[in-house]
Write a protein that holds these residues in place. Structure first.
Motif, PDB file in Angstrom:
ATOM      1  N   SER A  16       0.838  -1.192   0.088  1.00 32.21           N
ATOM      2  CA  SER A  16       0.087   0.096   0.028  1.00 32.21           C
ATOM      3  C   SER A  16       0.993   1.257  -0.093  1.00 32.21           C
ATOM      4  O   SER A  16       0.126   2.229  -0.352  1.00 32.21           O
ATOM      5  CB  SER A  16      -0.970   0.084   1.169  1.00 32.21           C
ATOM      6  OG  SER A  16      -0.124   0.265   2.446  1.00 32.21           O
ATOM      7  N   ASP A  17       2.252   1.112   0.249  1.00 32.74           N
ATOM      8  CA  ASP A  17       3.023   2.456   0.536  1.00 32.74           C
ATOM      9  C   ASP A  17       4.363   1.769   0.107  1.00 32.74           C
ATOM     10  O   ASP A  17       5.197   2.177   0.802  1.00 32.74           O
ATOM     11  CB  ASP A  17       2.948   3.067   1.920  1.00 32.74           C
ATOM     12  CG  ASP A  17       3.436   4.411   1.788  1.00 32.74           C
ATOM     13  OD1 ASP A  17       3.736   5.005   0.834  1.00 32.74           O
ATOM     14  OD2 ASP A  17       3.994   4.817   3.116  1.00 32.74           O
ATOM     15  N   GLU A  52       9.804   0.048  -7.586  1.00 29.88           N
ATOM     16  CA  GLU A  52       8.528  -0.361  -8.589  1.00 29.88           C
ATOM     17  C   GLU A  52       8.602  -1.568  -9.235  1.00 29.88           C
ATOM     18  O   GLU A  52       7.790  -2.363  -9.267  1.00 29.88           O
ATOM     19  CB  GLU A  52       8.328   0.861  -9.521  1.00 29.88           C
ATOM     20  CG  GLU A  52       7.814   2.185  -9.237  1.00 29.88           C
ATOM     21  CD  GLU A  52       8.810   2.892  -8.606  1.00 29.88           C
ATOM     22  OE1 GLU A  52       8.455   4.063  -7.998  1.00 29.88           O
ATOM     23  OE2 GLU A  52      10.108   2.778  -8.696  1.00 29.88           O
ATOM     24  N   THR A  90      -6.429  -2.642  -2.365  1.00 30.70           N
ATOM     25  CA  THR A  90      -5.355  -2.129  -2.026  1.00 30.70           C
ATOM     26  C   THR A  90      -4.709  -1.579  -3.348  1.00 30.70           C
ATOM     27  O   THR A  90      -4.125  -0.495  -3.186  1.00 30.70           O
ATOM     28  CB  THR A  90      -4.162  -3.026  -1.352  1.00 30.70           C
ATOM     29  OG1 THR A  90      -4.955  -3.586  -0.201  1.00 30.70           O
ATOM     30  CG2 THR A  90      -3.164  -2.554  -0.906  1.00 30.70           C
ATOM     31  N   LEU A  91      -4.606  -2.348  -4.301  1.00 30.71           N
ATOM     32  CA  LEU A  91      -4.019  -1.602  -5.535  1.00 30.71           C
ATOM     33  C   LEU A  91      -5.060  -0.465  -6.389  1.00 30.71           C
ATOM     34  O   LEU A  91      -4.181   0.420  -6.680  1.00 30.71           O
ATOM     35  CB  LEU A  91      -3.972  -2.729  -6.840  1.00 30.71           C
ATOM     36  CG  LEU A  91      -2.756  -3.855  -6.254  1.00 30.71           C
ATOM     37  CD1 LEU A  91      -2.935  -5.024  -7.443  1.00 30.71           C
ATOM     38  CD2 LEU A  91      -1.390  -3.298  -5.982  1.00 30.71           C
ATOM     39  N   ARG A 112      -6.509   1.768  -4.454  1.00 31.76           N
ATOM     40  CA  ARG A 112      -6.225   2.828  -3.431  1.00 31.76           C
ATOM     41  C   ARG A 112      -4.974   3.082  -4.041  1.00 31.76           C
ATOM     42  O   ARG A 112      -4.788   4.491  -4.139  1.00 31.76           O
ATOM     43  CB  ARG A 112      -6.387   2.211  -2.114  1.00 31.76           C
ATOM     44  CG  ARG A 112      -7.708   2.371  -1.562  1.00 31.76           C
ATOM     45  CD  ARG A 112      -7.905   2.324  -0.210  1.00 31.76           C
ATOM     46  NE  ARG A 112      -7.075   1.386   0.599  1.00 31.76           N
ATOM     47  CZ  ARG A 112      -7.355   0.099   0.559  1.00 31.76           C
ATOM     48  NH1 ARG A 112      -8.622  -0.373   0.574  1.00 31.76           N
ATOM     49  NH2 ARG A 112      -6.806  -0.816   1.365  1.00 31.76           N
ATOM     50  N   LEU A 113      -3.957   2.488  -4.274  1.00 31.94           N
ATOM     51  CA  LEU A 113      -2.656   2.732  -4.405  1.00 31.94           C
ATOM     52  C   LEU A 113      -2.632   3.543  -5.732  1.00 31.94           C
ATOM     53  O   LEU A 113      -2.102   4.582  -5.852  1.00 31.94           O
ATOM     54  CB  LEU A 113      -1.678   1.516  -4.578  1.00 31.94           C
ATOM     55  CG  LEU A 113      -0.362   1.784  -4.853  1.00 31.94           C
ATOM     56  CD1 LEU A 113       0.550   2.924  -4.020  1.00 31.94           C
ATOM     57  CD2 LEU A 113       0.386   0.706  -4.925  1.00 31.94           C
ATOM     58  N   TYR A 114      -3.152   3.086  -6.758  1.00 32.01           N
ATOM     59  CA  TYR A 114      -3.244   3.610  -8.144  1.00 32.01           C
ATOM     60  C   TYR A 114      -3.945   5.085  -7.982  1.00 32.01           C
ATOM     61  O   TYR A 114      -3.474   6.198  -8.547  1.00 32.01           O
ATOM     62  CB  TYR A 114      -4.132   2.963  -8.989  1.00 32.01           C
ATOM     63  CG  TYR A 114      -4.349   3.595 -10.634  1.00 32.01           C
ATOM     64  CD1 TYR A 114      -3.187   3.695 -11.449  1.00 32.01           C
ATOM     65  CD2 TYR A 114      -5.509   4.210 -10.630  1.00 32.01           C
ATOM     66  CE1 TYR A 114      -3.472   4.339 -12.649  1.00 32.01           C
ATOM     67  CE2 TYR A 114      -5.741   4.553 -12.075  1.00 32.01           C
ATOM     68  CZ  TYR A 114      -4.561   4.924 -12.898  1.00 32.01           C
ATOM     69  OH  TYR A 114      -4.958   5.562 -14.070  1.00 32.01           O
ATOM     70  N   SER A 144      -4.485   7.123  -5.398  1.00 33.05           N
ATOM     71  CA  SER A 144      -3.989   7.901  -4.290  1.00 33.05           C
ATOM     72  C   SER A 144      -2.504   8.227  -4.509  1.00 33.05           C
ATOM     73  O   SER A 144      -1.979   9.592  -4.151  1.00 33.05           O
ATOM     74  CB  SER A 144      -4.439   7.723  -2.932  1.00 33.05           C
ATOM     75  OG  SER A 144      -3.657   6.325  -2.623  1.00 33.05           O
ATOM     76  N   LYS A 145      -1.733   7.388  -4.696  1.00 38.55           N
ATOM     77  CA  LYS A 145      -0.033   7.472  -4.866  1.00 38.55           C
ATOM     78  C   LYS A 145       0.488   7.451  -6.020  1.00 38.55           C
ATOM     79  O   LYS A 145       1.472   8.285  -6.673  1.00 38.55           O
ATOM     80  CB  LYS A 145       0.323   6.789  -3.673  1.00 38.55           C
ATOM     81  CG  LYS A 145      -0.063   7.046  -2.228  1.00 38.55           C
ATOM     82  CD  LYS A 145       0.492   6.141  -1.217  1.00 38.55           C
ATOM     83  CE  LYS A 145      -0.118   6.367   0.246  1.00 38.55           C
ATOM     84  NZ  LYS A 145       0.329   5.559   1.401  1.00 38.55           N
ATOM     85  N   LEU A 146       0.275   6.238  -6.539  1.00 38.84           N
ATOM     86  CA  LEU A 146       1.251   5.630  -7.551  1.00 38.84           C
ATOM     87  C   LEU A 146       0.187   5.681  -8.989  1.00 38.84           C
ATOM     88  O   LEU A 146      -0.518   4.999  -9.296  1.00 38.84           O
ATOM     89  CB  LEU A 146       1.770   4.333  -7.295  1.00 38.84           C
ATOM     90  CG  LEU A 146       2.822   3.855  -8.326  1.00 38.84           C
ATOM     91  CD1 LEU A 146       3.984   4.642  -8.005  1.00 38.84           C
ATOM     92  CD2 LEU A 146       3.185   2.142  -8.096  1.00 38.84           C
TER      93      LEU A 146
END
Length: 379
Positions: free
Chosen positions: A92-93, A99, A122-123, A125-127, A129-131
């Motif tokens: 998640s972080d 990468e 999880t993926l 949210r990662l896409y 918000s962050k990555l």
């Protein structure tokens, strides 16, 4: 005490591993040494999953030998850990620079198995918000809702070509429980829905995506293309690559020619000449499909027909010959015949036919008036 000692040993091993990873002078011959030094640490990771986070942390600055050693260990470690809460927390972080390691972990987690709902969320949210790299979603593409896939589709097209091909393969393969999320027809329509200016996608990326589809003729069949074109031709405005796809379709499947003529006829009714780039493609298609296209060309208004013939000189002679057939010429308006240079010939013929009787009548009248003179003289 034993727990404290274990933690201390883990910390020491972590420190040793970090030091080895940070050694930028490690040569390729150090691969065996790197594997030996890390084997115990990886074994501890299977017991205490959060220790795996240290590998992500040091990965960016690791030597190539160490990275190679890590990548060799990942499949075994990840299959042992599975989608544990600790691993999901790491995913998640992920640290910047990890990468490649993250992608290997994700592909291992989803290889031959259905990803857990927790991993999928999880993926996502990662896409979001962050990555902001759509590649992170590749391992779970087949498990995303259709609406979500269509939203991220332009980003998939913007990937390097080999990665787009991999994404396309996943979409077409689908998942074991839901089948294809996007069918071939939807994929081609989605590609044509990309606006390079609006979506920030280079035009070449879009054309390359089309080419990839046309290379897979067992999937993107003649029937699929006919269905796609039938839907695209009704879009307002017409897609930028529409005529390019029409040309590709007729090149790949010559049996579509009659259907393509129907498409061209519908384009005439939509005043295709008002779209300069599409008009050029229309004329290319008309030239490519002659003589089938002659009937469509003769549907054009005179001004547009003249423009078409001026732009594509190779069409004029065979089109004139086609239109000169009595049964076809009789059905064409004089304005179209004039553009083709046929009306002028018929007018000359008509004038010749009307001039000859008038001349005879004049001579006859002249003879009548002269007879009384002859009679008067005689008397």
């Amino acid at each position: 005490m034993e727990q404290s000692s274990g933690a201390a040993n883990g910390k020491d091993i972590s420190s040793d591993t970090s030091q080895l990873c940070l050694d930028q002078n490690a040569s390729s011959s150090s691969l065996t040494e790197a594997q030996r030094c890390m084997s115990l640490y990886f074994a501890l990771c299977t017991k205490k999953h959060l220790l795996f986070a240290e590998i992500f942390t040091v990965y960016k600055n690791a030597s190539s030998a160490v990275k190679q050693a890590v990548h060799r260990q990942i499949p075994i470690l990840v299959r042992t850990i599975g989608s544990s809460s600790e691993l999901l927390e790491i995913i998640s972080d992920p640290p910047i620079g990890s990468e490649n390691l993250l992608m290997q972990v994700l592909h291992t987690l989803t290889d031959g198995t259905i990803p857990s709902p927790e991993l999928i969320s999880t993926l996502r949210r990662l896409y979001e918000s962050k990555l902001k790299d759509v590649e992170i979603l590749m391992p779970i593409l087949s498990y995303l809702p259709k609406e979500e896939l269509l939203m991220i589709f332009p980003r998939l097209v913007n990937l390097p070509l080999d990665k787009f091909q991999a994404a396309l393969g996943r979409l077409l393969q689908g998942s074991s429980h839901s089948g294809q999320v996007l069918v071939p027809t939807e994929i081609l329509i989605a590609i044509h829905g990309i606006d390079p200016d609006r979506d920030g996608i280079p035009l070449k990326k879009v054309t390359d995506a089309c080419n990839v589809c046309f290379e897979q003729r067992q999937i993107f069949t003649q029937q699929v293309l006919a269905k796609v074109l039938n839907q695209l031709v009704e879009q307002i405005p017409l897609p930028l690559l529409f005529m390019r796809t029409v040309l590709q379709a007729i090149g790949a499947f010559p049996g579509l020619v009659d259907f393509i003529m129907e498409i061209l006829s519908r384009l005439v009714s939509k005043q295709i000449w008002k779209y300069p780039k599409l008009w050029v493609g229309f004329l290319k298609c008309a030239l490519l499909t002659r003589p089938h296209s002659f009937g469509v060309l003769l549907q054009l208004p005179p001004a547009q027909l003249e423009n078409a013939l001026n732009r594509t000189a190779a069409l004029k002679a065979p089109l004139v010959a086609h239109a000169s057939q009595p049964n076809i010429r009789s059905s064409l308006p004089r304005s179209v015949l004039a553009v083709l240079g046929i009306a002028l010939d018929s007018q000359i013929l008509s004038q010749a036919q009307t001039t000859t009787p008038n001349s005879d009548t004049g001579n006859s009248e002249k003879g009548v008036t002269e007879k009384p003179k002859e009679s008067s003289s005689a008397s």
